[in-house]
Design a protein around this motif. Structure first.
Motif, short mmCIF file in Angstrom:
data_model
loop_
_atom_site.label_atom_id
_atom_site.label_comp_id
_atom_site.label_asym_id
_atom_site.label_seq_id
_atom_site.Cartn_x
_atom_site.Cartn_y
_atom_site.Cartn_z
N SER A 1 0.82 -1.21 0.00
CA SER A 1 0.00 0.00 0.00
C SER A 1 0.86 1.26 0.00
O SER A 1 0.40 2.33 -0.44
N LEU A 2 2.07 1.16 0.49
CA LEU A 2 2.98 2.30 0.51
C LEU A 2 3.73 2.47 -0.81
O LEU A 2 4.51 3.42 -0.96
N SER B 1 -4.32 2.17 -7.11
CA SER B 1 -3.22 3.14 -7.16
C SER B 1 -1.86 2.50 -6.96
O SER B 1 -0.84 2.99 -7.47
N ASN B 2 -1.80 1.41 -6.22
CA ASN B 2 -0.55 0.66 -6.02
C ASN B 2 -0.81 -0.82 -6.27
O ASN B 2 -0.90 -1.63 -5.35
N SER C 1 -10.51 -1.35 1.74
CA SER C 1 -11.16 -0.07 1.45
C SER C 1 -11.39 0.00 -0.05
O SER C 1 -10.68 -0.63 -0.82
N PRO C 2 -12.40 0.74 -0.49
CA PRO C 2 -12.70 0.79 -1.93
C PRO C 2 -11.48 1.19 -2.72
O PRO C 2 -10.60 1.89 -2.19
N VAL D 1 -3.51 9.82 1.62
CA VAL D 1 -3.73 10.01 3.05
C VAL D 1 -2.74 9.15 3.80
O VAL D 1 -2.71 7.92 3.60
N ASP D 2 -1.94 9.75 4.67
CA ASP D 2 -0.92 9.01 5.42
C ASP D 2 -0.06 8.17 4.50
O ASP D 2 0.24 6.99 4.78
N ASN D 3 0.30 8.76 3.37
CA ASN D 3 1.21 8.14 2.40
C ASN D 3 0.60 6.96 1.65
O ASN D 3 1.30 6.28 0.90
N ILE D 4 -0.70 6.71 1.83
CA ILE D 4 -1.40 5.68 1.07
C ILE D 4 -2.32 6.36 0.07
O ILE D 4 -3.07 7.27 0.42
#
Length: 975
Positions: free
Chosen positions: A81-82, A132-133, A154-155, A307-310
């Motif tokens: 996710s990062l 996104s990742n 999460s969506p 948000v928070d690097n995700i």
């Protein structure tokens, strides 16, 4: 079933040099050190080096990252996710901890105790990969079990794996007691969902330089043609003047067909890789000469927020692109319409699957034992959101992925249809032989027969049904016998149908041969019935045009529109006892008088023109069909010429629009509208799962009857336990069953003899089973076939017809729709076609007396197959297969994934309410296991199920919400 060809694209496997690997890892270490919060230290123990987040390995193919503890699987999801794994890295479950060759895990996150399975003990992870990742890697599960895993996603895509990118792969992993939690979206991305709700997607568009701007509501019915699409590209247009924290992106599901590039202005776009579209390398090339192929891909336009690097994403619009390579070696592009919408792009609810939310890569040989979905729990800071799943295991399979059939695909292609093209059958058996290799004469106790020896083709699907002459019952090399040089003659007392060994394409149809025992006495009985049930190859007279007949006699309703049986109908209204034969152009009774239409009725659209009033002059009622016959002549054409649609699909003629809207129904019982691919008359054949238009007919099956008598054929059948039963069938008929609740459209092509008109009739099999006499005169539905010499000409003139052109989509030989048609007086053979709409039931096709010749019969629009694939789909090298639910605990010593599978999947949609779905197992009274699916309905306690389609492939017992089923398809609110 569609034929699936795998595109053998050259996939360059990433080979990291030593220097490249050091650079890549250094970069990831830097990213992680910047992104991991101090609060995460307890979840990311060890030093910064990536290998410390796993047991061992460097992520290369030769040394994959090894997962042996719960924390390692958690780390994979978090690091993914990062953005730590933005290219292909390798991961593997378990290792030989004890040095004895056993692949094991550690129990817990510390200590040295080992286990044959990985117990996550309720540890929550986030989905591995997101839009996104994406997950780009290769994950090898080694057929090991992961137990008690909870995924909190999460969506847009939620599963153990969220989004799997093209050319990534996951394989050989088993999950036991797996829970997927989808609580909607958090407040931290509420603006992303509020600003970019699907209802607002008209603010998003995409430009294709050969089409211009493609908006949400645009439709493109005309394909774009290009020699090579060189220089063509797609560029997105996104909303402006909104939240500066939100960025946008465009991506494709096929990275080989569409290349991602960036303009000097910084805007990303997709260009077409023309080398893919011009690849003609053998069978797997899209541009294989003379082959109709297609490639489908999708383009996604997304809004993203960090948000928070995700990075979180919301799909704004999805465009489906279909590239066609025609048999004429031309290439076209369609911006394809999503069937559920009125426009050419669409958004979706959250994709949820136990194994993966969205897979554009490969996923295979993986299973779930006891799976659970938790939807929209009342969690502070979260907004509930609807969800959907394609198979229960995969939320959405990519359009380019060569995948096992989803429930929807299987349902749409289920066996409730069929095609019999006797031209194709003759070719399959005799490869269009026009003569045998020898002739002979055989005298029996009752008659003398002339016969012909022939050699069937190596690929014949009908050998076991042919007359094979043997000197004795052990003769290893029988001779194949027929009555004439250009015939195929079938043995008596045979039921010819598809079976487990041979898919003959017959679908719901079966051929019942004549009632003669040709097996017990090879010197005598073998020749009985020769010539009574055969296919004739009329090679000197191929027919390439059709005369569609609008007339039909429906004897299932009386004059008041009340349902009745054909026996009662004809007994009540016919002037003599010969039933259907009263229906003719020269009938004295007005009810049975068949008038030839010479002027189209005036049709005003959007008015009630279909009714059963005896006084109306308007069309489209069973009464109108009985009394008026309009013959529409059209030429048979290739699929390419017809743009892969049915005849009359795009007709502008109001009479034909009105008529076919009345006649045709889709698999849900709804009217099929003009312009729909399934509107009109289908005349296709299927080979290897691919359909194409029939361009000529030259072979037919003779069906016959004597004075209204339908003969009985006795067949001894043996069940799976070896018990023999004698079953009665109507002989010399084509039998079929309509299983769908909403009925079927059945099209016939036939001709009569040169000197006698006749009828091709559809009978209710219940009348045969009940032993009614002379049922040949009492059909439920009938089609009238004039003799082609027109000896039955009367003042109504059955020889007149309208010429129709697919070029203009209208009648061309008259100046307007209300003039007289051309008259044809020549005595050449003509093929007549008619489409019936039949309700659910069991039927057989025959004729009341004499002979009729059937060239073709096809059913469409039933509990599936409203449409049939028209060209070959070329897929990427990504595969989804062998994913399933399990009936037995995989930790059992004798566990066998093949034997213990449930062979079940389900497609479902879920509202934004609180809800759960549990897929568990139970035992019956005999100790056998069956699957239990518990999904409370929307509006019930803990229920949010909106619709469900269960695909129970092998018909095992299953429990759905407390009711037992063994059906192949179980539906709740599924449309």
């Amino acid at each position: 079933m569609n034929k699936k060809k795998t595109k053998l694209s050259l996939l360059g496997m990433t080979i990291l040099s030593f220097v490249g690997l050091i650079i890549a890892q250094t970069y990831m270490i830097y990213i992680i050190s910047q992104k991991i919060n101090e609060d995460d230290d307890d979840k990311f123990p060890g030093s910064i080096g990536l290998r410390k987040y796993f047991d061992s390995g460097d992520g290369s193919a030769s040394s994959p990252y090894i997962i042996t503890r719960p924390i390692h699987l958690y780390n994979l999801g978090r690091l993914q996710s990062l953005g730590a794994f933005s290219s292909q890295f390798y991961f593997e479950m378990g290792k030989d901890i004890n040095g004895d060759g056993s692949t094991l895990f550690y129990t817990g996150n510390s200590g040295t105790t080992t286990s044959t399975y990985l117990d996550m003990d309720g540890t929550e992870i986030i989905s591995i990969g997101s839009p996104s990742n994406p997950f780009f890697g290769n994950f090898e599960g080694n057929n090991l079990v992961v137990e008690n895993l909870v995924v909190n996603g999460s969506p847009e895509d939620i599963g153990v794996f969220g989004y799997i990118a093209p050319d990534a792969s996951v394989q050989d992993i088993i999950f036991s007691n797996l829970t997927i939690t989808d609580n909607g979206y958090g407040d931290y991305v509420a603006d992303l969902f509020a600003e970019y709700d699907p209802s607002l997607n008209a603010r998003t568009s995409m430009s294709f330089n050969a089409l211009g701007t493609i908006n949400s509501t645009d439709t493109y019915d005309t394909a774009v043609y290009s020699d090579d699409f060189e220089g063509e590209y797609f560029i997105p247009s996104f909303p402006t003047n909104l939240d500066s924290n939100i960025t946008f992106s465009i991506r494709s599901t096929n990275s080989y067909l569409l290349n991602s590039e960036t303009q000097t202005s910084g805007i990303d776009y997709l260009s077409i890789n023309t080398s893919e579209l011009t690849d003609d390398t053998g069978e797997n090339g899209f541009a294989e000469s003379g082959q109709s192929n297609k490639i489908e891909t999708r383009i996604y336009l997304s809004a993203n927020k960090t948000v928070d690097n995700i990075v979180y994403s919301k799909i704004l619009a999805t465009y489906t692109l279909v590239f066609h390579h025609t048999s004429a070696n031309e290439i076209y592009l369609n911006i394809a319409k999503d069937p559920a919408e009125d426009f050419y792009n669409y958004t979706h609810s959250t994709n949820v699957g136990l194994l993966a939310g969205h897979c554009d890569g490969s996923f295979y040989n993986s299973y779930v034992y006891n799976g659970h979905f938790d939807f929209n729990n009342e969690v502070d800071g979260f907004t509930p959101y609807p969800s959907e799943t394609e198979s229960g295991l995969i939320g959405e399979a990519g359009i380019n992925v060569n995948s096992t059939k989803s429930p929807e695909t299987a349902y749409n292609e289920s066996g409730d249809t069929g095609i019999i093209n006797f031209t194709a059958i003759y070719e399959n058996v005799r490869e269009n032989q026009t003569a045998g290799y020898a002739t002979g004469t055989k005298s029996t106790d009752t008659d003398t027969y002339n016969y012909v020896y022939f050699t069937p083709s190596d690929s014949s699907l009908y050998d076991s049904y042919l007359r094979q002459e043997r000197i004795n019952t052990t003769d290893e090399f029988p001779a194949y016998v027929t009555g004439k040089d250009n015939n195929i003659d079938f043995k008596g007392q045979q039921v010819i149908q598809d079976d487990d060994e041979n898919d003959r394409g017959l679908g719901i149809f079966q051929l019942n041969t004549a009632d003669y025992d040709n097996e017990t006495d090879y010197n005598n009985n073998f020749f009985y019935g020769l010539g009574e049930f055969n296919i004739t190859y009329d090679y000197s007279n191929p027919l390439d045009e059709i005369y569609y007949s609008t007339a039909e006699f429906d004897a299932t309703e009386d004059l008041s529109g009340t349902a009745t049986d054909p026996d009662t109908f004809f007994t009540t209204y016919a002037t003599n006892s010969n039933g259907i034969t009263n229906w003719s152009p020269d009938a004295t009774s007005q009810m049975f008088r068949l008038n030839n239409g010479t002027t189209f009725p005036k049709i005003i659209k959007n008015t009630t023109s279909f009714n059963n009033s005896l006084t109306t002059n308007l069309i489209s009622s069973s009464r109108f069909e009985k009394n008026y016959n309009y013959l529409i002549n059209y030429d048979l054409q290739t699929s390419d010429t017809m743009n892969y649609k049915n005849y009359f699909a795009d007709t502008s003629n109001l009479f034909l629009q009105d008529y076919f809207e009345y006649k045709l129904r889709d698999k849900y019982g709804d009217t099929i509208e003009p312009g729909d691919d399934n509107f009109g008359v289908m005349m296709k054949d299927i080979e290897d799962g691919i359909s194409s238009n029939i361009t000529s007919f030259d072979s037919y099956l003779k069906i016959s009857s004597n004075g209204g008598t339908i003969s009985t054929m006795s067949v001894v059948e043996t069940d799976s336990e070896g018990t023999e039963t004698t079953v009665q069938y109507p002989s010399k008929t084509i039998e079929f069953s309509v299983e769908a609740d909403y009925g079927a459209n059945v099209t016939l092509v036939a001709k009569s003899t040169s000197d006698s008109s006749n009828y091709v009739c559809i009978y209710d099999k219940q009348s045969f089973d009940s032993g009614e006499t002379n049922i040949g005169y009492y059909p439920s539905y009938s089609m009238y076939i004039p003799d082609y010499n027109y000896s039955d000409l009367t003042e109504s003139g059955m020889s007149s017809y309208f010429n129709y052109s697919e070029d203009t989509n209208n009648v061309t030989t008259i100046s307007n729709a209300y003039s007289n048609p051309t008259l044809e007086t020549s005595g050449t053979e003509k093929l007549y076609a008619h489409t019936f709409f039949l309700p659910k039931g069991e039927y057989f096709l025959g004729t009341p007396e004499g002979n009729a010749y059937v060239y073709y019969i096809a059913a469409q629009g039933q509990e599936g197959k409203g449409s049939i694939s028209s060209d070959n789909t070329v897929y990427s090298n990504n595969v989804i297969e062998d994913l399933d639910f399990l009936l037995y605990d995989p930790k059992q010593v004798d566990f066998d994934s093949e034997q213990d599978r449930a062979y079940l999947s389900f497609e479902g949609s879920f509202t934004s309410n609180l809800g759960t779905v549990d897929v568990t197992t139970a035992t019956d009274t005999d100790g056998g296991y069956y699957l239990v699916i518990t999904a409370p309905l929307d509006g019930e306690t803990d229920g949010n199920l909106d619709s469900l389609l269960i695909y129970n492939q092998l018909g095992y017992d299953i429990d759905f919400n407390g009711t037992m089923y063994s059906d192949t398809y179980v539906r709740y609110n599924y449309v």
